[in-house]
Design a protein around this motif. Structure first.
Motif, PDB file in Angstrom:
ATOM      1  N   UNK A  35     -13.507  -9.883   0.853  1.00  0.00           N
ATOM      2  CA  UNK A  35     -12.777 -10.133  -0.384  1.00  0.00           C
ATOM      3  C   UNK A  35     -11.950  -8.902  -0.721  1.00  0.00           C
ATOM      4  N   UNK A  36     -10.784  -9.119  -1.303  1.00  0.00           N
ATOM      5  CA  UNK A  36      -9.948  -8.048  -1.835  1.00  0.00           C
ATOM      6  C   UNK A  36      -9.969  -8.154  -3.349  1.00  0.00           C
ATOM      7  N   UNK A  37     -10.366  -7.080  -4.021  1.00  0.00           N
ATOM      8  CA  UNK A  37     -10.473  -7.059  -5.478  1.00  0.00           C
ATOM      9  C   UNK A  37      -9.327  -6.232  -6.053  1.00  0.00           C
ATOM     10  N   UNK A  38      -8.633  -6.803  -7.038  1.00  0.00           N
ATOM     11  CA  UNK A  38      -7.519  -6.131  -7.703  1.00  0.00           C
ATOM     12  C   UNK A  38      -7.757  -6.156  -9.213  1.00  0.00           C
ATOM     13  N   UNK A  39      -8.133  -5.026  -9.827  1.00  0.00           N
ATOM     14  CA  UNK A  39      -8.220  -4.980 -11.285  1.00  0.00           C
ATOM     15  C   UNK A  39      -6.817  -4.937 -11.879  1.00  0.00           C
ATOM     16  N   UNK A  40      -6.630  -5.584 -13.024  1.00  0.00           N
ATOM     17  CA  UNK A  40      -5.289  -5.654 -13.598  1.00  0.00           C
ATOM     18  C   UNK A  40      -5.354  -5.626 -15.116  1.00  0.00           C
ATOM     19  N   UNK A  41      -4.442  -4.871 -15.721  1.00  0.00           N
ATOM     20  CA  UNK A  41      -4.307  -4.834 -17.171  1.00  0.00           C
ATOM     21  C   UNK A  41      -2.822  -4.697 -17.510  1.00  0.00           C
ATOM     22  N   UNK A  42      -2.245  -5.729 -18.104  1.00  0.00           N
ATOM     23  CA  UNK A  42      -0.836  -5.713 -18.513  1.00  0.00           C
ATOM     24  C   UNK A  42       0.076  -5.285 -17.361  1.00  0.00           C
ATOM     25  N   UNK A  43      -0.063  -5.959 -16.225  1.00  0.00           N
ATOM     26  CA  UNK A  43       0.716  -5.617 -15.036  1.00  0.00           C
ATOM     27  C   UNK A  43       1.739  -6.693 -14.681  1.00  0.00           C
ATOM     28  N   UNK A  49       4.782  -7.902  -6.945  1.00  0.00           N
ATOM     29  CA  UNK A  49       5.067  -7.184  -5.701  1.00  0.00           C
ATOM     30  C   UNK A  49       3.776  -6.832  -4.970  1.00  0.00           C
ATOM     31  N   UNK A  50       2.701  -6.551  -5.721  1.00  0.00           N
ATOM     32  CA  UNK A  50       1.405  -6.308  -5.093  1.00  0.00           C
ATOM     33  C   UNK A  50       0.910  -7.563  -4.383  1.00  0.00           C
ATOM     34  N   UNK A  51       1.037  -8.702  -5.048  1.00  0.00           N
ATOM     35  CA  UNK A  51       0.615  -9.964  -4.445  1.00  0.00           C
ATOM     36  C   UNK A  51       1.437 -10.281  -3.200  1.00  0.00           C
ATOM     37  N   UNK A 125      -0.595  -2.151  -9.283  1.00  0.00           N
ATOM     38  CA  UNK A 125       0.710  -1.496  -9.231  1.00  0.00           C
ATOM     39  C   UNK A 125       0.923  -0.823  -7.879  1.00  0.00           C
ATOM     40  N   UNK A 126       0.131  -1.228  -6.875  1.00  0.00           N
ATOM     41  CA  UNK A 126       0.183  -0.612  -5.550  1.00  0.00           C
ATOM     42  C   UNK A 126       0.651  -1.611  -4.499  1.00  0.00           C
ATOM     43  N   UNK A 127       1.138  -1.081  -3.389  1.00  0.00           N
ATOM     44  CA  UNK A 127       1.653  -1.914  -2.304  1.00  0.00           C
ATOM     45  C   UNK A 127       0.927  -1.582  -1.001  1.00  0.00           C
ATOM     46  N   UNK A 128      -0.075  -2.349  -0.624  1.00  0.00           N
ATOM     47  CA  UNK A 128      -0.721  -2.126   0.673  1.00  0.00           C
ATOM     48  C   UNK A 128       0.255  -2.441   1.814  1.00  0.00           C
ATOM     49  N   UNK A 129       0.303  -1.565   2.804  1.00  0.00           N
ATOM     50  CA  UNK A 129       1.129  -1.825   3.986  1.00  0.00           C
ATOM     51  C   UNK A 129       0.547  -3.013   4.760  1.00  0.00           C
ATOM     52  N   UNK A 130       1.349  -3.666   5.618  1.00  0.00           N
ATOM     53  CA  UNK A 130       0.904  -4.912   6.259  1.00  0.00           C
ATOM     54  C   UNK A 130      -0.400  -4.826   7.056  1.00  0.00           C
ATOM     55  N   UNK A 131      -0.728  -3.673   7.623  1.00  0.00           N
ATOM     56  CA  UNK A 131      -1.950  -3.564   8.410  1.00  0.00           C
ATOM     57  C   UNK A 131      -3.164  -3.103   7.628  1.00  0.00           C
ATOM     58  N   UNK A 132      -3.055  -3.084   6.297  1.00  0.00           N
ATOM     59  CA  UNK A 132      -4.119  -2.518   5.454  1.00  0.00           C
ATOM     60  C   UNK A 132      -5.442  -3.265   5.599  1.00  0.00           C
TER      61      UNK A 132
END
Length: 275
Positions: A35-43, A49-51, A125-132
């Motif tokens: 699973x990938x967990x992404x916390x978010x507040x007013x984003x 773009x993260x999605x 607010x982050x951008x994982x590269x494709x191989x992350x």
């Protein structure tokens, strides 16, 4: 450390999961072990773009969990729109207790309860590269208990000079962390090496064994890392696991105030959230 290097129950799922999507594309149903967990507040301004970066992963065999920490904007609506066309299942849960540590801990424990064996985290607010995802999975399946990677400045926020400055700040912070007395005490099974919470993955077993993420506002990464270091030496740094990091805190606070904030000295008259 090698160089590759009683809490509340989770809130109910809101029903955004797309388990049926794989069948419509002809692919095998995604596994639930990662699973990938992404916390978010007013984003709302950034999470799309993260999605998109997660949708561009070379390894899409995971479930995405967004933990909304009481957003007052359209963050959840953006995730809902994405869920309709995502190449993997998408879930959203609410965490009313304020603080990124609260949101992360609730998300990780929700994932474990749902059957996750491996859990990765990035921020909204982050951008994982494709191989992350692929790099995180490979390190964990090779025996790491926790794996963290490299962070670099987002290309859409800075030019080459700004990104080089960010890299220098990260290097200085990492060097200071290794000599800081608080990180050199007895009881740690691995030497200290600064890791960003927005670029990490861990086994479910280790997450529970170390006590999990401190349930508090940010900064939490250093405290969490020290919990892991007190539990295992199997912490890996993987240079192929790359996340482009937002630098809005540096721009809002300046270098000195940002450093004080990361050292848990407070933000003074500034809001803890630079948005």
């Amino acid at each position: 450390m090698s160089d590759r290097t009683e809490r509340p129950q989770p809130a109910p799922d809101d029903g955004l999961a797309g388990e049926g999507q794989a069948g419509t594309t002809g692919q095998a149903p995604p596994r639930t072990d990662l699973w990938v967990v992404v916390p978010a507040f007013n984003e709302a301004a950034r999470i799309s773009t993260t999605l998109s970066a997660l949708a561009a992963q070379t390894d899409q065999d995971f479930t995405l969990l967004v933990v909304d920490n009481g957003s007052a904007d359209t963050t959840v609506e953006a995730v809902r729109a994405f869920a309709g066309c995502a190449p993997f299942p998408v879930h959203v849960i609410d965490e009313p207790e304020k603080g990124v540590g609260c949101a992360v801990d609730t998300g990780f424990r929700h994932a474990v309860a749902a059957g996750a064996r491996l859990i990765a985290r990035t921020d909204a607010d982050c951008l994982p590269r494709p191989g992350w995802v692929a790099a995180a999975r490979a390190s964990l399946e090779a025996g790491a208990g926790m794996v963290c990677g490299r962070i670099t400045a987002r290309h859409d926020e800075h030019g080459p000079a700004g990104r080089a400055f960010f890299a220098a700040v990260v290097a200085l912070a990492g060097a200071f962390g290794r000599i800081r007395p608080a990180h050199r005490g007895d009881g740690s099974l691995a030497p200290y090496r600064m890791h960003a919470g927005n670029n990490m993955a861990i086994t479910a077993e280790l997450y529970l064994a170390c006590g999990g993420m401190p349930r508090r506002p940010s900064p939490t990464d250093r405290l969490f890392l020290n919990r892991v270091r007190a539990t295992t030496a199997a912490i890996v740094h993987d240079r192929d696991m790359i996340v482009e990091n937002s630098t809005r805190r540096i721009r809002a606070y300046g270098v000195v105030r940002t450093a004080k904030w990361y050292l848990d000295r407070g933000s003074g008259p500034l809001t803890p959230d630079p948005r």
